[in-house]
Design a protein around this motif. Structure first.
Motif, short mmCIF file in Angstrom:
data_model
loop_
_atom_site.label_atom_id
_atom_site.label_comp_id
_atom_site.label_asym_id
_atom_site.label_seq_id
_atom_site.Cartn_x
_atom_site.Cartn_y
_atom_site.Cartn_z
N UNK B 67 0.82 -1.23 0.00
CA UNK B 67 0.00 0.00 0.00
C UNK B 67 0.85 1.28 0.00
N UNK B 68 1.68 1.37 -1.01
CA UNK B 68 2.40 2.62 -1.21
C UNK B 68 3.54 2.87 -0.25
N UNK B 69 3.98 1.84 0.45
CA UNK B 69 5.08 2.01 1.39
C UNK B 69 6.02 0.82 1.29
N UNK B 70 7.31 1.10 1.25
CA UNK B 70 8.30 0.02 1.30
C UNK B 70 8.90 0.03 2.70
N UNK B 71 8.73 -1.09 3.41
CA UNK B 71 9.24 -1.19 4.78
C UNK B 71 10.46 -2.11 4.80
N UNK B 91 11.55 2.98 -5.26
CA UNK B 91 12.36 3.92 -4.47
C UNK B 91 13.54 4.43 -5.30
N UNK B 92 13.23 5.14 -6.38
CA UNK B 92 14.33 5.59 -7.26
C UNK B 92 15.36 6.48 -6.52
N UNK B 93 14.89 7.21 -5.52
CA UNK B 93 15.84 8.06 -4.79
C UNK B 93 16.86 7.20 -4.03
N UNK B 128 17.74 10.28 2.65
CA UNK B 128 16.70 9.74 1.76
C UNK B 128 15.40 9.56 2.53
N UNK B 129 15.49 9.04 3.75
CA UNK B 129 14.27 8.84 4.57
C UNK B 129 13.57 10.17 4.83
N UNK B 167 15.29 -0.05 16.61
CA UNK B 167 14.60 0.19 15.34
C UNK B 167 14.25 -1.17 14.77
N UNK B 168 12.94 -1.38 14.58
CA UNK B 168 12.49 -2.64 14.02
C UNK B 168 12.51 -2.58 12.50
N UNK B 169 12.20 -1.41 11.97
CA UNK B 169 12.16 -1.22 10.51
C UNK B 169 12.09 0.28 10.23
N UNK B 170 12.28 0.62 8.97
CA UNK B 170 11.99 1.99 8.50
C UNK B 170 11.08 1.87 7.28
N UNK B 171 10.22 2.89 7.12
CA UNK B 171 9.27 2.88 6.00
C UNK B 171 9.54 4.04 5.07
N UNK B 172 9.67 3.71 3.79
CA UNK B 172 9.85 4.73 2.76
C UNK B 172 8.55 4.81 1.95
N UNK B 173 7.90 5.98 1.90
CA UNK B 173 6.72 6.10 1.04
C UNK B 173 7.14 6.00 -0.42
N UNK B 174 6.32 5.31 -1.21
CA UNK B 174 6.56 5.24 -2.65
C UNK B 174 5.96 6.49 -3.27
N UNK B 175 6.78 7.25 -3.98
CA UNK B 175 6.27 8.43 -4.65
C UNK B 175 5.96 8.00 -6.08
N UNK B 176 4.69 7.61 -6.29
CA UNK B 176 4.32 6.98 -7.57
C UNK B 176 4.51 7.97 -8.72
#
Lengths: 171, 271
Positions: B67-71, B91-93, B128-129, B167-176
């Motif tokens: 759902x639009x997020x890479x964790x 996550x092109x960035x 990037x985050x 830190x269990x994880x980090x989430x990067x929003x996908x910028x479609x």
């Protein structure tokens, strides 16, 4: 859970260049010192001890690693490869090592063990590398003798030779 | 140099790791890829009583795309994310910045979350985050919480993580379909950034994030700017970052880089 006390030595069992090996280490013992002083494998060199110079580069379970940024106790059960594993026989150099010799890709030799390990690993995955890829790989190593150019030449020549001999001897 | 003595815990479950953290608090440190922490131990800049190794926890070695997020889990190495097939599209960035994150030989061990936990102001992963508006998933034995990158990064190598949290994880929003750009100036690719900039297209314009200058990466959101309006915004931003002279570059050079690289990246993203 296994908790190893700071003042106690714990057994460390692993494979070194394909042969099973065993030693004992306190938690704080670095893999560099463990390999050199406990195991007697002095091919892995100790330079900066903070991951910058690359002299201690080895592979652990097929991944490149700085031995100085690894604890000996972390390699329990792992497969470790060091520069001692590169030569096909005690009196013969591997393909990459021979190319280093032909191109004068080393002078004092201090950085060489780590660079050979990086290149050996890289050339297995990238059989036809370009010069820029080799230079990018070498940015993870410091050499104060050669100016890097002979190392790049040796790596490119070894790549061609390894590709030609693919299926035969790997160096 | 060699590390000071510590107990070593090889965690076999996340609950075990959290239990030790709860008991030891600030005397314990989480050991992941070790590419920053081990160097600090060797130089005795850190002297924990206990190291908790989380790298054998399969549950943390996961990249989830939902759902639009890479964790990205705490056990995911930088090289693993770099080789993730979805990276370029999602996550092109990160795809642009990862080749600048250390060297081949350190990305093979260093983790994405570890770099963010270490919070070096010149590091690419926190930048990037922040640029993508991502978040950090913190977990202790008692609770879970999520912090926006900007709230997590509080200063030079300082974060909002409590002593009993990891830190269990980090989430990067996908910028479609979003545009992004990244550029860094360092002595050599892979060395610490003198200035690193990331630009991301937003609904109303552009976000520019800068690392390597202030104590933390800093982002600014702007509408569609060009010409002297863009130059003025970049100039003000460059001064607000409060650059300092150090061994690697002068404050003035850093401001120049922010202005020059910033202009190129903003134009690239808005074009």
């Amino acid at each position: 859970m296994s908790r190893l006390a700071s003042d106690r030595r714990a057994p460390v069992r692993f494979t070194l260049n394909g042969a099973s090996a065993e030693g004992e280490a306190e938690p704080r013992l670095l893999l560099t010192d463990f390999l050199r002083h406990q195991i007697g494998a002095t091919g892995t060199h100790v330079g900066c001890e903070h991951g910058v110079c690359g002299a201690c580069t080895i592979t652990i379970d097929g991944h490149l690693a700085r031995a100085c940024l690894t604890l000996a106790v972390q390699i329990e059960g792992c497969a470790v490869r060091t520069v001692e594993g590169l030569a096909p026989a005690p009196d013969r150099l591997g393909t990459l090592q021979s190319a280093f010799r032909r191109h004068h890709a080393l002078q004092c030799g201090f950085c060489t063990a780590g660079i050979l390990m990086s290149l050996d690993h890289f050339l297995r995955e990238h059989p036809a590398p370009g010069e820029s890829e080799i230079r990018d790989l070498l940015s993870g190593h410091l050499c104060r003798c050669t100016g890097y150019t002979p190392i790049v030449r040796a790596a490119l020549e070894a790549a061609v030779e390894l590709a030609r001999n693919a299926g035969g001897e790997k160096g | 140099m060699k590390p000071a003595a510590f107990d070593y815990v090889r965690a076999e479950s996340l609950d075990e790791a959290l239990g030790v953290l709860a008991a030891e608090g600030g005397d314990a440190r989480i050991l992941a890829g070790g590419q920053s922490l081990m160097a600090m131990l060797n130089m005795r800049l850190a002297k924990p009583e206990v190291l908790i190794d989380i790298m054998r926890l399969a549950e943390l070695d996961r990249i989830e795309d939902e759902s639009g997020t890479v964790t990205v889990g705490a056990g995911v190495r930088q090289a693993t994310l770099m080789a993730w097939p979805g990276l370029g599209a999602k996550l092109p960035l990160a795809a642009l910045a990862l080749p600048w994150t250390g060297h081949v030989q350190t990305r093979s061990k260093g983790t994405v979350c570890g770099s963010i936990a270490h919070a070096d102001p010149s590091a690419e992963m926190p930048l990037v985050l922040l640029a993508l508006g991502g978040s950090v998933h913190l977990r202790s034995a008692k609770r879970r919480r999520r912090l926006a990158a900007g709230d997590f990064l509080t200063g030079m190598m300082a974060t909002a993580r409590a002593d009993d949290e990891l830190i269990e994880a980090v989430s990067f929003p996908v910028v479609a379909g979003g545009r992004c750009a990244f550029r860094e100036v360092a002595r050599r690719q892979g060395d610490f950034a003198i200035v690193a900039c990331a630009a991301v297209g937003t609904r109303t314009g552009v976000r520019l994030a800068v690392g390597g200058v202030a104590d933390v990466p800093v982002a600014r959101d702007w509408p569609r700017l060009d010409g002297s309006a863009l130059d003025d915004a970049l100039n003000a931003f460059a001064y607000e970052l409060d650059a300092r002279d150090d061994l690697h570059a002068t404050a003035r050079y850093r401001r120049d880089l922010v202005r020059l690289i910033g202009r190129d990246l903003v134009r690239e993203v808005l074009s």
